[in-house]
Design a protein around this motif. Structure first.
Motif, PDB file in Angstrom:
ATOM      1  N   PHE A 111       4.042  11.123  -9.796  1.00  0.00           N
ATOM      2  CA  PHE A 111       3.863   9.691  -9.987  1.00  0.00           C
ATOM      3  C   PHE A 111       5.101   8.976 -10.515  1.00  0.00           C
ATOM      4  CE2 PHE A 111      -0.299  10.455  -8.693  1.00  0.00           C
ATOM      5  CZ  PHE A 111      -0.966   9.249  -8.520  1.00  0.00           C
ATOM      6  N   ALA A 112       5.950   9.656 -11.253  1.00  0.00           N
ATOM      7  CA  ALA A 112       7.208   9.030 -11.669  1.00  0.00           C
ATOM      8  C   ALA A 112       8.051   8.685 -10.440  1.00  0.00           C
ATOM      9  CB  ALA A 112       7.976   9.953 -12.612  1.00  0.00           C
ATOM     10  N   ASP A 113       8.064   9.577  -9.455  1.00  0.00           N
ATOM     11  CA  ASP A 113       8.784   9.295  -8.207  1.00  0.00           C
ATOM     12  C   ASP A 113       8.126   8.157  -7.440  1.00  0.00           C
ATOM     13  OD1 ASP A 113      10.680  11.279  -8.626  1.00  0.00           O
ATOM     14  OD2 ASP A 113       9.517  12.805  -7.579  1.00  0.00           O
ATOM     15  N   LEU A 114       6.799   8.093  -7.459  1.00  0.00           N
ATOM     16  CA  LEU A 114       6.104   7.008  -6.773  1.00  0.00           C
ATOM     17  C   LEU A 114       6.423   5.661  -7.402  1.00  0.00           C
ATOM     18  CD1 LEU A 114       2.650   8.742  -6.260  1.00  0.00           C
ATOM     19  CD2 LEU A 114       4.282   8.153  -4.456  1.00  0.00           C
ATOM     20  N   VAL A 115       6.531   5.630  -8.720  1.00  0.00           N
ATOM     21  CA  VAL A 115       6.927   4.397  -9.399  1.00  0.00           C
ATOM     22  C   VAL A 115       8.325   3.986  -8.969  1.00  0.00           C
ATOM     23  CG1 VAL A 115       7.502   3.375 -11.629  1.00  0.00           C
ATOM     24  CG2 VAL A 115       5.422   4.730 -11.392  1.00  0.00           C
ATOM     25  N   ALA A 116       9.238   4.940  -8.961  1.00  0.00           N
ATOM     26  CA  ALA A 116      10.613   4.643  -8.541  1.00  0.00           C
ATOM     27  C   ALA A 116      10.645   4.129  -7.109  1.00  0.00           C
ATOM     28  CB  ALA A 116      11.483   5.889  -8.688  1.00  0.00           C
ATOM     29  N   ASN A 117       9.817   4.708  -6.244  1.00  0.00           N
ATOM     30  CA  ASN A 117       9.760   4.262  -4.855  1.00  0.00           C
ATOM     31  C   ASN A 117       9.263   2.826  -4.746  1.00  0.00           C
ATOM     32  OD1 ASN A 117      10.601   6.805  -4.120  1.00  0.00           O
ATOM     33  ND2 ASN A 117       8.591   7.506  -3.429  1.00  0.00           N
ATOM     34  N   GLY A 118       8.230   2.486  -5.545  1.00  0.00           N
ATOM     35  CA  GLY A 118       7.706   1.128  -5.512  1.00  0.00           C
ATOM     36  C   GLY A 118       8.716   0.102  -5.989  1.00  0.00           C
ATOM     37  N   LEU A 119       9.484   0.460  -7.013  1.00  0.00           N
ATOM     38  CA  LEU A 119      10.529  -0.444  -7.501  1.00  0.00           C
ATOM     39  C   LEU A 119      11.609  -0.623  -6.454  1.00  0.00           C
ATOM     40  CD1 LEU A 119      10.800   0.858 -11.169  1.00  0.00           C
ATOM     41  CD2 LEU A 119       9.864  -1.343 -10.439  1.00  0.00           C
ATOM     42  N   GLU A 120      11.992   0.482  -5.824  1.00  0.00           N
ATOM     43  CA  GLU A 120      13.012   0.418  -4.779  1.00  0.00           C
ATOM     44  C   GLU A 120      12.543  -0.414  -3.602  1.00  0.00           C
ATOM     45  OE1 GLU A 120      16.047   3.605  -2.705  1.00  0.00           O
ATOM     46  OE2 GLU A 120      13.940   4.198  -2.902  1.00  0.00           O
ATOM     47  N   ALA A 121      11.237  -0.324  -3.303  1.00  0.00           N
ATOM     48  CA  ALA A 121      10.684  -1.071  -2.169  1.00  0.00           C
ATOM     49  C   ALA A 121      10.509  -2.550  -2.476  1.00  0.00           C
ATOM     50  CB  ALA A 121       9.344  -0.466  -1.761  1.00  0.00           C
ATOM     51  N   GLY A 122      10.545  -2.928  -3.749  1.00  0.00           N
ATOM     52  CA  GLY A 122      10.364  -4.326  -4.122  1.00  0.00           C
ATOM     53  C   GLY A 122       8.924  -4.787  -4.085  1.00  0.00           C
ATOM     54  N   ASN A 144       0.851  -1.189   0.000  1.00  0.00           N
ATOM     55  CA  ASN A 144       0.000   0.000   0.000  1.00  0.00           C
ATOM     56  C   ASN A 144       0.894   1.250   0.000  1.00  0.00           C
ATOM     57  OD1 ASN A 144       0.546   0.556   2.890  1.00  0.00           O
ATOM     58  ND2 ASN A 144      -1.371   1.689   2.812  1.00  0.00           N
ATOM     59  N   THR A 145       0.296   2.421  -0.116  1.00  0.00           N
ATOM     60  CA  THR A 145       1.069   3.642  -0.316  1.00  0.00           C
ATOM     61  C   THR A 145       2.006   3.922   0.845  1.00  0.00           C
ATOM     62  OG1 THR A 145      -0.651   4.565  -1.737  1.00  0.00           O
ATOM     63  CG2 THR A 145       0.880   6.128  -0.725  1.00  0.00           C
ATOM     64  N   GLN A 146       1.550   3.730   2.089  1.00  0.00           N
ATOM     65  CA  GLN A 146       2.428   3.985   3.226  1.00  0.00           C
ATOM     66  C   GLN A 146       3.513   2.909   3.354  1.00  0.00           C
ATOM     67  OE1 GLN A 146      -1.191   4.311   3.769  1.00  0.00           O
ATOM     68  NE2 GLN A 146      -0.713   6.389   3.041  1.00  0.00           N
ATOM     69  N   ASP A 147       3.193   1.681   2.985  1.00  0.00           N
ATOM     70  CA  ASP A 147       4.179   0.605   3.005  1.00  0.00           C
ATOM     71  C   ASP A 147       5.334   0.922   2.047  1.00  0.00           C
ATOM     72  OD1 ASP A 147       4.750  -2.332   3.841  1.00  0.00           O
ATOM     73  OD2 ASP A 147       4.837  -2.434   1.655  1.00  0.00           O
ATOM     74  N   VAL A 148       4.995   1.373   0.855  1.00  0.00           N
ATOM     75  CA  VAL A 148       6.019   1.737  -0.130  1.00  0.00           C
ATOM     76  C   VAL A 148       6.828   2.923   0.363  1.00  0.00           C
ATOM     77  CG1 VAL A 148       6.374   2.654  -2.456  1.00  0.00           C
ATOM     78  CG2 VAL A 148       4.760   0.783  -2.084  1.00  0.00           C
ATOM     79  N   ALA A 149       6.162   3.919   0.932  1.00  0.00           N
ATOM     80  CA  ALA A 149       6.870   5.104   1.419  1.00  0.00           C
ATOM     81  C   ALA A 149       7.891   4.733   2.491  1.00  0.00           C
ATOM     82  CB  ALA A 149       5.872   6.117   1.971  1.00  0.00           C
ATOM     83  N   LEU A 150       7.497   3.862   3.422  1.00  0.00           N
ATOM     84  CA  LEU A 150       8.415   3.449   4.485  1.00  0.00           C
ATOM     85  C   LEU A 150       9.606   2.690   3.927  1.00  0.00           C
ATOM     86  CD1 LEU A 150       9.297   3.061   7.401  1.00  0.00           C
ATOM     87  CD2 LEU A 150       7.724   1.110   7.557  1.00  0.00           C
ATOM     88  N   ARG A 151       9.356   1.718   3.075  1.00  0.00           N
ATOM     89  CA  ARG A 151      10.454   0.901   2.535  1.00  0.00           C
ATOM     90  C   ARG A 151      11.416   1.749   1.712  1.00  0.00           C
ATOM     91  NH1 ARG A 151       9.083  -4.580   3.122  1.00  0.00           N
ATOM     92  NH2 ARG A 151       6.912  -4.846   3.806  1.00  0.00           N
ATOM     93  N   SER A 152      10.880   2.658   0.919  1.00  0.00           N
ATOM     94  CA  SER A 152      11.727   3.514   0.106  1.00  0.00           C
ATOM     95  C   SER A 152      12.558   4.449   0.972  1.00  0.00           C
ATOM     96  CB  SER A 152      10.857   4.327  -0.863  1.00  0.00           C
ATOM     97  OG  SER A 152      11.631   5.221  -1.608  1.00  0.00           O
ATOM     98  N   TRP A 153      11.925   5.037   1.985  1.00  0.00           N
ATOM     99  CA  TRP A 153      12.658   5.951   2.872  1.00  0.00           C
ATOM    100  C   TRP A 153      13.752   5.213   3.630  1.00  0.00           C
ATOM    101  CZ3 TRP A 153      12.963   6.162   8.307  1.00  0.00           C
ATOM    102  CH2 TRP A 153      13.597   7.295   8.810  1.00  0.00           C
ATOM    103  N   LEU A 154      13.452   4.022   4.138  1.00  0.00           N
ATOM    104  CA  LEU A 154      14.470   3.249   4.850  1.00  0.00           C
ATOM    105  C   LEU A 154      15.644   2.910   3.932  1.00  0.00           C
ATOM    106  CD1 LEU A 154      12.237   0.818   6.958  1.00  0.00           C
ATOM    107  CD2 LEU A 154      13.735   2.626   7.859  1.00  0.00           C
ATOM    108  N   ALA A 155      15.359   2.570   2.674  1.00  0.00           N
ATOM    109  CA  ALA A 155      16.439   2.278   1.724  1.00  0.00           C
ATOM    110  C   ALA A 155      17.316   3.501   1.517  1.00  0.00           C
ATOM    111  CB  ALA A 155      15.849   1.802   0.407  1.00  0.00           C
ATOM    112  N   ASP A 156      16.697   4.660   1.402  1.00  0.00           N
ATOM    113  CA  ASP A 156      17.456   5.896   1.231  1.00  0.00           C
ATOM    114  C   ASP A 156      18.331   6.187   2.446  1.00  0.00           C
ATOM    115  OD1 ASP A 156      16.324   6.239  -1.242  1.00  0.00           O
ATOM    116  OD2 ASP A 156      14.865   7.745  -0.577  1.00  0.00           O
ATOM    117  N   GLU A 157      17.899   5.712   3.622  1.00  0.00           N
ATOM    118  CA  GLU A 157      18.659   5.928   4.855  1.00  0.00           C
ATOM    119  C   GLU A 157      19.690   4.827   5.105  1.00  0.00           C
ATOM    120  OE1 GLU A 157      18.575   8.568   6.700  1.00  0.00           O
ATOM    121  OE2 GLU A 157      16.978   9.536   5.527  1.00  0.00           O
TER     122      GLU A 157
END
Length: 363
Positions: A316-327, A159-172
């Protein structure tokens, strides 16, 4: 609250377990649907519109539209049936099965279904809300470094918050996986259960939408470690959009137009009735969950959400990138994800500026 609307509206509350039954009910109809091959299609108003939403503050346009009768008034003779979901992936399962026709939903599940279907499943026809999501944590976690080994919740995998968390953690610099392993353990959990587990000390924090951010803060003593608005330019990131099944949009554009009229009326009502908004939203949440939010919770939640029909397609391009990064998402094109033509026709008629599809569809 309009008691007549409440008693005549059919409402289903959908959980991860309950969605399977809806899928079975809708599969035969969906399986027999002809693909859109460009041939001329006869259109007519639908006899029924089956609409999904969540009992969250970030879905206030849906809640207000139902409580004030704005959606049903706009739909006229089309019967409105609603289904309440906990998170986006469950709503997408129902939409893909043909069990619902449209849903208020987060952007990442919208992206996922569009990519997985090769652009054939559904289109975003409007925005609904921006903001209203954050990572909240327990005492003792005061910096990113303190998250090592922590267990954090999200509403549902992908879901949207799940992707946001995983992407942010990867960036950190943290590694995570979809099985709950890695440097930080992510456990997708239903929102109400997240609150209980956090109060019991079983969770260290959670990335959630409103009002759950404010519930953990007010009811459980959490504090904000990351406000997602801080991660986006000018703090604008889409939390909720209005997604319509592609087949339904093609067959019943008049009904989608009516839905959008009601949706715009709901967003306008929220802007024009700020003093009444908390009470109306709370009535809708109580009707579906059995318990109203505390005044301090809903007041805080509304301070962090903006309601708008602009879906912020530029993000949305950034959201796509975040979803890919989150797996949690397949790679693919989102060209055509948006169909804002009906919305912009309504805005033109009202003398308002059009909203942009960001080069990712019709406007």
């Amino acid at each position: 609250m309009n008691s007549t609307i409440r008693t005549t509206r059919k409402t289903l509350t959908i959980t991860a377990l309950g969605v399977a039954a809806m899928m079975l009910a809708g599969c035969s109809a969906a399986a027999g649907a002809a693909p859109n091959d460009g041939a001329a299609t006869s259109t007519s108003p639908a006899a029924e519109l089956r609409l999904g939403y969540f009992a969250n503050v970030t879905h206030a346009p849906a809640i207000v539209g139902l409580e004030e009768g704005l959606l049903e008034d706009a739909l006229g003779d089309t019967e409105l049936t609603t289904s309440v979901f906990n998170a986006g992936p469950a709503a997408i399962e129902a939409l893909s099965a043909g069990a619902i026709d449209a849903t208020y939903i987060g952007p990442n599940p919208s992206i996922n279904t569009f990519i997985q279907s090769g652009g054939q499943s559904a289109h975003i026809v409007a925005g609904a809300a921006t903001g209203g999501a954050a990572l909240v944590v327990r005492d003792g976690i005061d910096s990113v470094d303190d998250l090592a080994g922590a267990t954090l919740a999200t509403p549902q995998l992908g879901n949207t918050q799940d992707v946001a968390l995983r992407s942010w953690l990867a960036d950190e610099g943290f590694e995570t996986d979809t099985q709950g392993g890695g440097d930080v353990h992510i456990t997708p959990t239903e929102n109400a259960q997240t609150l209980t587990l956090f109060q019991q000390g079983e969770l260290d924090g959670a990335w959630l939408p409103e009002p759950w951010v404010s519930r953990l803060i007010v009811d459980a003593g959490a504090h904000v470690l990351v406000d997602e608005a801080e991660l986006w330019r000018e703090g604008a990131f889409p939390t909720t959009v209005l997604l319509v099944r592609a087949e339904f949009l093609a067959e019943h554009p008049e009904t989608v137009r009516a839905l959008l009229e009601g949706h715009e009326a709901s967003v306008a009502w929220l802007a024009d009735n700020a003093d009444e908004a908390a009470g109306v939203i709370n009535a809708g949440i109580e009707a579906e969950t059995g318990k109203p939010l505390a005044d301090a919770v809903i007041d805080r939640a509304l301070e962090h959400v903006v309601f708008s029909v602009d879906p912020h397609a530029e993000t949305f391009a950034d959201l796509v990138a975040n979803g890919l990064e989150a797996g949690t998402q397949k790679d693919g094109s989102i060209d055509g994800l948006f169909d804002l033509r009906i919305l912009n026709e309504l805005r033109e008629e009202a003398g308002e500026e059009p909203v942009s599809a960001g080069g990712l569809g019709e406007e």
